[in-house]
Structures are given as structure tokens and as C-alpha cells.
Design an enzyme around this catalytic site. Structure first.
Site, PDB file in Angstrom:
ATOM      1  N   ASN A   1      -5.178  -4.461   1.697  1.00  0.00           N
ATOM      2  CA  ASN A   1      -4.777  -3.488   2.711  1.00  0.00           C
ATOM      3  C   ASN A   1      -5.964  -2.563   2.981  1.00  0.00           C
ATOM      4  O   ASN A   1      -7.016  -2.673   2.366  1.00  0.00           O
ATOM      5  CB  ASN A   1      -3.509  -2.722   2.297  1.00  0.00           C
ATOM      6  CG  ASN A   1      -3.698  -1.889   1.037  1.00  0.00           C
ATOM      7  OD1 ASN A   1      -4.780  -1.363   0.771  1.00  0.00           O
ATOM      8  ND2 ASN A   1      -2.643  -1.751   0.253  1.00  0.00           N
TER       9      ASN A   1
ATOM     10  N   GLU B   1      -7.332  -0.526  -0.064  1.00  0.00           N
ATOM     11  CA  GLU B   1      -7.971  -1.402  -1.049  1.00  0.00           C
ATOM     12  C   GLU B   1      -9.344  -1.860  -0.557  1.00  0.00           C
ATOM     13  O   GLU B   1     -10.312  -1.889  -1.326  1.00  0.00           O
ATOM     14  CB  GLU B   1      -7.079  -2.624  -1.315  1.00  0.00           C
ATOM     15  CG  GLU B   1      -5.817  -2.295  -2.097  1.00  0.00           C
ATOM     16  CD  GLU B   1      -4.728  -3.357  -1.986  1.00  0.00           C
ATOM     17  OE1 GLU B   1      -3.742  -3.247  -2.717  1.00  0.00           O
ATOM     18  OE2 GLU B   1      -4.865  -4.281  -1.152  1.00  0.00           O
TER      19      GLU B   1
ATOM     20  N   ASP C   1       4.047  -8.072   0.277  1.00  0.00           N
ATOM     21  CA  ASP C   1       4.588  -9.283  -0.351  1.00  0.00           C
ATOM     22  C   ASP C   1       5.164 -10.216   0.710  1.00  0.00           C
ATOM     23  O   ASP C   1       4.984 -11.436   0.658  1.00  0.00           O
ATOM     24  CB  ASP C   1       5.707  -8.920  -1.348  1.00  0.00           C
ATOM     25  CG  ASP C   1       5.222  -8.040  -2.488  1.00  0.00           C
ATOM     26  OD1 ASP C   1       4.023  -8.073  -2.805  1.00  0.00           O
ATOM     27  OD2 ASP C   1       6.052  -7.317  -3.073  1.00  0.00           O
TER      28      ASP C   1
END
Length: 307
Positions: free
Chosen positions: A192, A195, A260
Site C-alpha cells: 500500500n 508501505e 486481503d
């Protein structure tokens, strides 16, 4: 392509968690401290972490397997039961030296009041067993998803990527931490924005972002890098090309677990033989649907492909 989803075989490996939700009413402030008192009326448990990736893949009709570590405890039993109930093949390792990772969320008036985490890193013996089992499972699966939540169960991730790539598998990694070199050689990495920024530094223009993303993709020898950018949508970088998908416009209720859903959907689509662009478009649509639901949720095939 959608008709082939039930033939796709996806193995998810990573940090397995149990998400517990306690729902209640808030009608007063505690006399002991200036905090709301939540009177619990209902409890719910869902698969979290890597288990939520497997749950999302199974919800779309894929054949999903999960390799991970839980404690030899009541929460580990509950994870096992939820996997069986969700039609997910379980390869759980039970580590008697640790407790199952639990994220407990207390929700009052449809709002998260507090989250309480219980977690311990798995032991070396169990981790070694897990790597060996991973290698024996490879022939049975088409797409490997490595779901890293930095909880300690993917310390051998470099060996797993090497073994899976040598076996000709598509390897997708949802990364964590300040060192992405251990993910080198994967098919695709899905960080993301925060990150990615931690590794590559900040940027001021799309051109700077593209340069940083392509530099990382080449350095790590990835086929593709998918940057998920929350309200800005997501951008896929491949060799000499990039493809941007704006966020799906809808009410955002809860972003937990959206990553996820995105990686699970993309894994399903790549498993059917879809190209990068179709896989990203479908994953983006799935992410847009799931943020409109409370907690770690899933998207059904009917929701995803509704005309």
C-alpha cells in the site's frame, strides 16, 4: 473467465489471525474514568490476516488452501472450525509454545471503540516444519499468495519464493516492513502507499512515483508491482508500462481487510489466465465493494460480476 474460478487452486501462506468482534450499546460514561461503557450484546469471530485472504479466495469459488501457524489453544480450534466452515483446506501447524494471534475489536454504535491485540512469534521448530510442508504442497496449487503481517511466520519467505518460482508458480506477495529485498523474485508485490513510501521515500509528482516504482520492480526482479493507494485507487507497474485504476466511488464503511480482498481477487483472476489489466480491474472492483461492509468481509462472485 468467471466460470473458471472454481478450477483455480490458490495456496495462501502467512500470518494467521482470529478477528473477534464484540458488539454492544453505549449509553453512559464510566464513573471510574472518562471512557464509554460498552454493554456487549453480540459476539462474532472471523478469519483474519492470511486466513482472511484464503476466505476471500474461497468466497469467489476458488479452491483455497491455508498454510500457517496457530497456538494449541481454543482460538486455534476456532480458526480450524472457521476454515472448515468456509470450505478452505487447512494445513495449520499448531505451536504449543505460543497463543493464536487474536485481534479483538469492541464496537459500540457501529463504531470501533478499542482494538486489543494478542500475539507471539512462532518457534523455530514449527517454522522449519512449515517450510518443508510448503515445498510438498507446491505441486497441488497454481497461485501462491504470501501474506506477510510481520508477525513472524514468514521468516523463510525468500526460500518459499525461490521454490515456488522454480516450480513455475505465480507468486504474489502482500509485503510488510522496511526491507523488501527478501521478496525478490516474486511475480508481483502489492504494497500500500504507506508501505511503499517507507521503502522508496516520498514523491511530489506521478512521474517521480513511476520512476520509484519501476526502479523497485527492476531491483527486486518482479514481473509487476501493484501499488494500492486507498482513495487514489491503484496503479500497476509492469515492464515498460503502467496502468492506473481510480478508486470505485462508494461509501467507505470499513477499510480493514480490503488489501486481503484485493490480493485474493487478483490471485483468482491470474489463476484463470486473465491478463494483468483485467486482474487489476476486477480486484479494484472487489476492493470497492468490501470497504462498504463492516470488518474483515468478503465479496461473492455474484456481487463482483453483477452487471
Amino acid at each position: 473467465m468467471t466460470t473458471n474460478l472454481d478450477k483455480v487452486r490458490i495456496l495462501v501462506v502467512g500470518d494467521v489471525m482470529l478477528d473477534r468482534y464484540w458488539f454492544g450499546d453505549v449509553s453512559r460514561i464510566s464513573p471510574e474514568a472518562p471512557v464509554p461503557v460498552v454493554r456487549i450484546a453480540r459476539r462474532e469471530a472471523r478469519l483474519g490476516g492470511a486466513a482472511n485472504v484464503a476466505r476471500n479466495a474461497a468466497a469467489l469459488g476458488a479452491q483455497a488452501g491455508l498454510l500457517g501457524i496457530v497456538g494449541a489453544d481454543e482460538a486455534g480450534d476456532e480458526v480450524q472450525q472457521l476454515l472448515e466452515g468456509g470450505g478452505i483446506r487447512s494445513y495449520l501447524k499448531r505451536d504449543a509454545a505460543i497463543s493464536t494471534i487474536i485481534k479483538l475489536r469492541v464496537i459500540g454504535r457501529q463504531q470501533q471503540m478499542v482494538r486489543i491485540d494478542f500475539e507471539e512469534a512462532p518457534t523455530d521448530t514449527v517454522l522449519r516444519d512449515k517450510l518443508e510442508q510448503f515445498k510438498t504442497l507446491l505441486p497441488d496449487y497454481d497461485v501462491i499468495v504470501l501474506s506477510d503481517y510481520a508477525k513472524g511466520s514468514l521468516v523463510a519467505v525468500a526460500d518459499m519464493i525461490a521454490a515456488a518460482r522454480a516450480a513455475g508458480k505465480v507468486v504474489m506477495v502482500d509485503p510488510k516492513g522496511d526491507d523488501f529485498t527478501r521478496y525478490a523474485g516474486a511475480t508481483v508485490l502489492t504494497p500500500n502507499k504507506s508501505e511503499f513510501k517507507l521503502i522508496a521515500g516520498s514523491w511530489n509528482t506521478e512521474e517521480q512515483l513511476t520512476a520509484k516504482a519501476q526502479a523497485m520492480r527492476k531491483e527486486l526482479k518482479l514481473d509487476a508491482l501493484l501499488l494500492t493507494r486507498s482513495e487514489e485507487g491503484m496503479t500497476l507497474y509492469t515492464d515498460g508500462a503502467q496502468f492506473h485504476m481510480p478508486a470505485q466511488a462508494r461509501e467507505v464503511f470499513d477499510v480493514s481487510g480490503a488489501g486481503d480482498t484485493v490480493i485474493a481477487t487478483m490471485a483468482c483472476m491470474l489463476g484463470t489466465g486473465a491478463g494483468w489489466q483485467e486482474a487489476v480491474e476486477t480486484a479494484n472492483r472487489a476492493g470497492g465493494i468490501v470497504v462498504g461492509k463492516l470488518g474483515t468481509a468478503t465479496v461473492t462472485r455474484e456481487e463482483l460480476f453483477a452487471s
